[in-house]
Design a protein around this motif. Sequence first.
Motif, PDB file in Angstrom:
ATOM      1  N   VAL A 141       1.870  -9.873  23.854  1.00  0.00           N
ATOM      2  CA  VAL A 141       0.735  -9.547  22.981  1.00  0.00           C
ATOM      3  C   VAL A 141      -0.167  -8.499  23.626  1.00  0.00           C
ATOM      4  O   VAL A 141      -0.558  -7.501  22.995  1.00  0.00           O
ATOM      5  N   PHE A 142      -0.502  -8.683  24.904  1.00  0.00           N
ATOM      6  CA  PHE A 142      -1.388  -7.734  25.574  1.00  0.00           C
ATOM      7  C   PHE A 142      -0.730  -6.358  25.710  1.00  0.00           C
ATOM      8  O   PHE A 142      -1.392  -5.328  25.558  1.00  0.00           O
ATOM      9  N   ALA A 143       0.574  -6.327  26.007  1.00  0.00           N
ATOM     10  CA  ALA A 143       1.267  -5.045  26.133  1.00  0.00           C
ATOM     11  C   ALA A 143       1.264  -4.291  24.807  1.00  0.00           C
ATOM     12  O   ALA A 143       1.000  -3.077  24.762  1.00  0.00           O
ATOM     13  N   LEU A 144       1.553  -5.004  23.712  1.00  0.00           N
ATOM     14  CA  LEU A 144       1.557  -4.374  22.385  1.00  0.00           C
ATOM     15  C   LEU A 144       0.194  -3.776  22.052  1.00  0.00           C
ATOM     16  O   LEU A 144       0.082  -2.614  21.643  1.00  0.00           O
ATOM     17  N   THR A 167       2.722   3.791  16.004  1.00  0.00           N
ATOM     18  CA  THR A 167       2.407   3.367  17.372  1.00  0.00           C
ATOM     19  C   THR A 167       2.792   1.915  17.608  1.00  0.00           C
ATOM     20  O   THR A 167       3.389   1.573  18.643  1.00  0.00           O
ATOM     21  N   LEU A 168       2.461   1.043  16.660  1.00  0.00           N
ATOM     22  CA  LEU A 168       2.742  -0.378  16.827  1.00  0.00           C
ATOM     23  C   LEU A 168       4.243  -0.656  16.829  1.00  0.00           C
ATOM     24  O   LEU A 168       4.728  -1.465  17.624  1.00  0.00           O
ATOM     25  N   ILE A 169       4.996   0.022  15.963  1.00  0.00           N
ATOM     26  CA  ILE A 169       6.448  -0.153  15.940  1.00  0.00           C
ATOM     27  C   ILE A 169       7.044   0.297  17.263  1.00  0.00           C
ATOM     28  O   ILE A 169       7.924  -0.362  17.832  1.00  0.00           O
ATOM     29  N   GLY A 170       6.577   1.432  17.789  1.00  0.00           N
ATOM     30  CA  GLY A 170       7.062   1.881  19.090  1.00  0.00           C
ATOM     31  C   GLY A 170       6.748   0.884  20.192  1.00  0.00           C
ATOM     32  O   GLY A 170       7.579   0.634  21.075  1.00  0.00           O
ATOM     33  N   SER A 171       5.571   0.293  20.136  1.00  0.00           N
ATOM     34  CA  SER A 171       5.189  -0.707  21.147  1.00  0.00           C
ATOM     35  C   SER A 171       6.090  -1.933  21.072  1.00  0.00           C
ATOM     36  O   SER A 171       6.487  -2.489  22.103  1.00  0.00           O
ATOM     37  N   ILE A 172       6.427  -2.354  19.861  1.00  0.00           N
ATOM     38  CA  ILE A 172       7.324  -3.503  19.691  1.00  0.00           C
ATOM     39  C   ILE A 172       8.703  -3.188  20.271  1.00  0.00           C
ATOM     40  O   ILE A 172       9.317  -4.019  20.965  1.00  0.00           O
ATOM     41  N   ILE A 173       9.207  -1.979  19.999  1.00  0.00           N
ATOM     42  CA  ILE A 173      10.508  -1.589  20.543  1.00  0.00           C
ATOM     43  C   ILE A 173      10.456  -1.561  22.070  1.00  0.00           C
ATOM     44  O   ILE A 173      11.383  -2.021  22.750  1.00  0.00           O
ATOM     45  N   GLY A 174       9.349  -1.044  22.642  1.00  0.00           N
ATOM     46  CA  GLY A 174       9.217  -1.002  24.093  1.00  0.00           C
ATOM     47  C   GLY A 174       9.241  -2.378  24.721  1.00  0.00           C
ATOM     48  O   GLY A 174       9.909  -2.601  25.746  1.00  0.00           O
ATOM     49  N   VAL A 175       8.535  -3.336  24.111  1.00  0.00           N
ATOM     50  CA  VAL A 175       8.531  -4.707  24.631  1.00  0.00           C
ATOM     51  C   VAL A 175       9.932  -5.317  24.518  1.00  0.00           C
ATOM     52  O   VAL A 175      10.414  -5.981  25.449  1.00  0.00           O
ATOM     53  N   GLY A 176      10.610  -5.099  23.381  1.00  0.00           N
ATOM     54  CA  GLY A 176      11.948  -5.656  23.202  1.00  0.00           C
ATOM     55  C   GLY A 176      12.942  -5.112  24.213  1.00  0.00           C
ATOM     56  O   GLY A 176      13.741  -5.870  24.794  1.00  0.00           O
ATOM     57  N   LEU A 177      12.897  -3.814  24.457  1.00  0.00           N
ATOM     58  CA  LEU A 177      13.818  -3.210  25.425  1.00  0.00           C
ATOM     59  C   LEU A 177      13.541  -3.715  26.835  1.00  0.00           C
ATOM     60  O   LEU A 177      14.469  -4.048  27.588  1.00  0.00           O
ATOM     61  N   MET A 178      12.259  -3.781  27.216  1.00  0.00           N
ATOM     62  CA  MET A 178      11.921  -4.254  28.557  1.00  0.00           C
ATOM     63  C   MET A 178      12.270  -5.730  28.722  1.00  0.00           C
ATOM     64  O   MET A 178      12.677  -6.166  29.810  1.00  0.00           O
ATOM     65  N   ALA A 514       7.324   3.737  25.923  1.00  0.00           N
ATOM     66  CA  ALA A 514       7.154   3.763  27.379  1.00  0.00           C
ATOM     67  C   ALA A 514       5.902   3.009  27.814  1.00  0.00           C
ATOM     68  O   ALA A 514       5.935   2.240  28.784  1.00  0.00           O
ATOM     69  N   LEU A 515       4.795   3.219  27.096  1.00  0.00           N
ATOM     70  CA  LEU A 515       3.547   2.532  27.448  1.00  0.00           C
ATOM     71  C   LEU A 515       3.694   1.016  27.351  1.00  0.00           C
ATOM     72  O   LEU A 515       3.352   0.279  28.283  1.00  0.00           O
ATOM     73  N   ALA A 516       4.201   0.543  26.214  1.00  0.00           N
ATOM     74  CA  ALA A 516       4.316  -0.905  26.008  1.00  0.00           C
ATOM     75  C   ALA A 516       5.328  -1.523  26.964  1.00  0.00           C
ATOM     76  O   ALA A 516       5.110  -2.615  27.497  1.00  0.00           O
ATOM     77  N   GLY A 517       6.461  -0.831  27.169  1.00  0.00           N
ATOM     78  CA  GLY A 517       7.464  -1.354  28.100  1.00  0.00           C
ATOM     79  C   GLY A 517       6.910  -1.479  29.507  1.00  0.00           C
ATOM     80  O   GLY A 517       7.108  -2.497  30.187  1.00  0.00           O
ATOM     81  N   GLY A 518       6.185  -0.446  29.974  1.00  0.00           N
ATOM     82  CA  GLY A 518       5.603  -0.496  31.308  1.00  0.00           C
ATOM     83  C   GLY A 518       4.537  -1.577  31.435  1.00  0.00           C
ATOM     84  O   GLY A 518       4.479  -2.295  32.440  1.00  0.00           O
ATOM     85  N   LEU A 519       3.701  -1.709  30.412  1.00  0.00           N
ATOM     86  CA  LEU A 519       2.667  -2.748  30.443  1.00  0.00           C
ATOM     87  C   LEU A 519       3.274  -4.142  30.396  1.00  0.00           C
ATOM     88  O   LEU A 519       2.784  -5.064  31.070  1.00  0.00           O
TER      89      LEU A 519
END
Length: 527
Positions: A141-144, A167-178, A514-519
């Motif tokens: 949640v915090f990363a998204l 932006t939110l869809i990209g963040s969801i994809i980043g969290v899923g990949l990480m 990248a931002l969401a995955g790193g966070l």
Amino acid sequence: MAHIDATHATTAVPSLAPAGRLGTWVFLTLLGVGLGYVALNLASDVRGLDALSALPLVLLGAALLIALGFEFVNGFHDTANAVATVIYTHSLPPAGAVVWSGLCNFAGVLFSTGAVAYGIVSLLPVELILQVGAGAGFAMVFALLIAAVLWNLGTWYLGLPSSSSHTLIGSIIGVGLMNQLMATPGTSASGVDWGQASKVIQTLLISPVVGFACSALLLLAMRGLIKDKALFKAPAGRRPPPAWIRGLLVLTCSGVSFAHGSNDGQKGMGLIMLILIGTMPAAYGLNRAITAADTPAYIATFDRAGDVLARHVDRMPADPRAVVENYVRTGTLTSATLGGLHELTASIADQLRFSGALSGVVQGSMRNDMYLSAEALRRLQKQGGTMLSDDERQVLKELLGRYDHATRFIPTWVKVGVAIALGLGTMVGWKRIVVTVGEKIGKEHLTYGQGASAELVAMATIGAADAFGLPVSTTHVLSSGVAGTMAANGSGLQWSTVRNMAMAWVLTLPASIALAGGLFWLFRHLF
């Protein structure tokens, strides 16, 4: 028509002044009333629960502030697009436009269906949703939220219309990949549901094309059908347009603002519900509107569905929940899947019989079982093929409706909080994006007809997306619509702005991934 460039920007639109004391008092009044209403309802919901430790409450408060902050920044971007045309055509003064747009957003959020909110949630990795109250869930949640807020603030500061949905869809994809990359070797971890994500991404990619083409065609049609040439002229000085044109522009601004609230406002709602369910499952795990009087109907549906599933069961698995979770994660239908789904359904029915009402069950556990069963049923309805008869599909569809009614709900105070955050975001941060849309897309001043065409298309597109439960970008639809009308009118485009907007559009997905995955990686090591 007056050519708009950097040297004439301040004189071409003299009405772009600060909102002044009225706007400040409206801001403070709404902020106080909204925060008071949210706080009172939250306190009422928590009252009577077992004592909560300090850490979940701190995380709850931080997550709620960031989630509302996301919607606040969303107002900088998306809602500002709605007021650009009425401000630049002098149909409404800036203070009146942003306040009115905020009120329309408020109404749109309150009357929203919630379909988009839970459509966004369903893109998240299933095990993170089931563990939303644990460290991994908080990290998600915090990363998204933080990734989305950072990117939105950056593009707003540069005056670039950027999509909060994108932006939110990209963040969801980043969290899923990480989440997949961090999984222990040999274990099966959820990543991205590419089937569902591709539908959402296609909608986001198509929306600028729809906005550009449809707005251009609508303007050309209006030029052929409407004989009053005043509609196709730029504003003269500070004078407002004729009454009927002014009414049309205010109506389209209202429609875009309402549609924006009903669509974009739901994204923050879905994340806030994840936060509430994770920190206080006893209060928010299941829908409180379902009473003991509804219990017999629920049990009857569960029993009928159990009979349907039993006809297709070859064997009962040792761990029904694990089998169903694996099916939801992978989409692989095995002989044990229906057995696991049958067992989960029977267990839910037995708990409900014993307790007499949803309020009497262990809500966190029951919600997870219902969520798993509902997601499995959604997949089964698509993959069942000839396995299920039409009558059986109808019974399972009724069961899915019961599950969704119990788990997919949004309290009114959440809607109010999100609506106020959106509206206040518009009042505070409207000017940068409004100037870009009104001055920097075309080489000539926006005409009344161009503003009406772009906003009519945006209103219809966003409203249709909300009806189908799909997130769509207000920013992309409306800014590309303005560009389409400039092209159709022969006004010319300022290609430097168009290039910058296109660059922001192209970079939003990879940057937010990248931002969401790193966070998420960082927070997984902290929580």
